[in-house]
Scaffold this motif. Sequence first.
Motif, mmCIF file in Angstrom:
data_model
loop_
_atom_site.group_PDB
_atom_site.id
_atom_site.type_symbol
_atom_site.label_atom_id
_atom_site.label_comp_id
_atom_site.label_asym_id
_atom_site.label_seq_id
_atom_site.Cartn_x
_atom_site.Cartn_y
_atom_site.Cartn_z
ATOM 1 N N PHE A 159 0.686 -1.215 0.083
ATOM 2 C CA PHE A 159 0.069 -0.107 0.131
ATOM 3 C C PHE A 159 0.852 1.239 -0.015
ATOM 4 O O PHE A 159 0.224 2.259 0.283
ATOM 5 C CB PHE A 159 -0.844 -0.140 1.032
ATOM 6 N N GLY A 160 2.227 1.112 -0.085
ATOM 7 C CA GLY A 160 3.035 2.248 -0.620
ATOM 8 C C GLY A 160 3.889 2.781 0.987
ATOM 9 O O GLY A 160 4.546 3.369 0.581
ATOM 10 N N LEU A 166 0.943 6.487 2.130
ATOM 11 C CA LEU A 166 -0.147 5.353 2.249
ATOM 12 C C LEU A 166 -0.933 5.516 1.075
ATOM 13 O O LEU A 166 -1.900 6.532 1.063
ATOM 14 C CB LEU A 166 -0.842 5.566 3.480
ATOM 15 N N LEU A 167 -1.545 4.670 0.159
ATOM 16 C CA LEU A 167 -2.744 4.602 -0.688
ATOM 17 C C LEU A 167 -3.834 3.796 0.027
ATOM 18 O O LEU A 167 -3.744 2.680 0.462
ATOM 19 C CB LEU A 167 -2.259 3.982 -1.911
ATOM 20 N N SER A 168 -5.019 4.581 0.111
ATOM 21 C CA SER A 168 -5.987 3.723 0.466
ATOM 22 C C SER A 168 -7.353 4.456 -0.293
ATOM 23 O O SER A 168 -7.484 4.887 -1.354
ATOM 24 C CB SER A 168 -6.350 3.911 1.924
ATOM 25 N N LEU A 169 -8.324 4.010 0.436
ATOM 26 C CA LEU A 169 -9.646 4.212 -0.165
ATOM 27 C C LEU A 169 -10.560 5.462 -0.162
ATOM 28 O O LEU A 169 -11.609 5.578 -0.927
ATOM 29 C CB LEU A 169 -10.829 3.055 0.463
ATOM 30 N N ILE A 170 -10.281 6.270 0.907
ATOM 31 C CA ILE A 170 -10.805 7.449 0.850
ATOM 32 C C ILE A 170 -10.110 8.796 0.134
ATOM 33 O O ILE A 170 -9.012 8.620 0.072
ATOM 34 C CB ILE A 170 -11.369 7.811 2.283
ATOM 35 N N ARG A 171 -10.950 9.709 0.054
ATOM 36 C CA ARG A 171 -10.038 10.909 -0.405
ATOM 37 C C ARG A 171 -9.649 11.673 0.907
ATOM 38 O O ARG A 171 -9.892 11.301 1.986
ATOM 39 C CB ARG A 171 -11.312 11.974 -0.999
ATOM 40 N N PRO A 172 -8.601 12.467 0.739
ATOM 41 C CA PRO A 172 -8.091 12.803 2.032
ATOM 42 C C PRO A 172 -8.713 13.754 2.962
ATOM 43 O O PRO A 172 -8.602 13.504 4.147
ATOM 44 C CB PRO A 172 -6.661 13.797 1.379
ATOM 45 N N GLU A 173 -9.765 14.355 2.431
ATOM 46 C CA GLU A 173 -10.644 15.268 3.210
ATOM 47 C C GLU A 173 -11.792 14.284 3.941
ATOM 48 O O GLU A 173 -12.435 14.894 4.687
ATOM 49 C CB GLU A 173 -11.076 16.423 2.562
ATOM 50 N N HIS A 174 -12.006 13.158 3.268
ATOM 51 C CA HIS A 174 -13.077 12.223 3.853
ATOM 52 C C HIS A 174 -12.594 11.312 4.807
ATOM 53 O O HIS A 174 -11.749 11.290 5.209
ATOM 54 C CB HIS A 174 -13.768 11.666 2.455
ATOM 55 N N SER A 175 -13.758 10.849 5.660
ATOM 56 C CA SER A 175 -13.353 10.006 6.705
ATOM 57 C C SER A 175 -13.738 8.434 6.605
ATOM 58 O O SER A 175 -14.541 8.177 5.646
ATOM 59 C CB SER A 175 -14.273 10.262 8.048
#
Length: 295
Positions: A159-160, A166-175
């Motif tokens: 996942f980097g 870190l690459l994940s599933l949400i946009r940076p400002e979302h929770s």
Amino acid sequence: MTNDKRPVLVFGATGRQGGSVAKALMKAGWPVRALVRDPVGPASIALRDAGVELVTGSFEDTCKIRAAMKDTHGIFSVLPANLAADEEVRYGISIADLAAEIGITHFVYSSGASVGDRLTGVARFDAKQRIEAHIRKLPIIATIVRPMIFMEMLVRPGFGLDKGRLLSLIRPEHSIQLTAVEDIGKFVAAIFADKTRFGGVTLKIASDRVTGRDLEAAFTEVAGRPISYARFPDDVLAANADLAHMAWSLENGPLAEHVGLTAMREINPEILSFRSWLAASGRKALEEALGASAT
């Protein structure tokens, strides 16, 4: 501590969820019985040494499972993540049917928070919905738990993190709401301790809510080096149906549903924040994902 000394049968006790449940139940005073495929494997030996009664068998051994269920107070059912969807449905339904046949007092099934009111078209998510629907038709007192995304998912290699991101599933400002696997056991122990309250309930479980920016800050602090955060690129999501569905669900589907942490804390007062989990239980996995020891 419960006064009912009949054991709880735990499936998946050599895995993370089942192991968490077995540990929490024993701490709460319940005798624990576990179905294991390999009784001399390290995980099985650790369970036995901790006081768990082992029954050797597989999901195919209905006679062994029926015998393991005999004289138990309740059952915790969780299926391995590596099963094919059709196998998961078959085994999940079979375990529930046997529990109903025997007259188990309380059946707890661990599903997934991606399950909603409609089929998704993603086989592994829909398998859990089909099992849930079947359980609800049975003449048995059941509780269905739907853990939110595991904190453990964020510290897996690939996942980097070894590249400082870190690459994940949400946009940076979302929770995103996360669950520590060790918290699941504590929730399940509380559920078995209060059948009147939790019988017939479907309960989403969460330990914390964090934004992408919060993840960036927590990883940077615990790793002792800068860790940036970004959402998976659209082309990566487009190429992976599971990830794409989870990303959609976090914005518009079941994973976007708010789970009240105050209510969670009332059930499990020892609930873990992501930052505290990362600095303690998750630290070893973090160091492995970073490719070098965190400072």
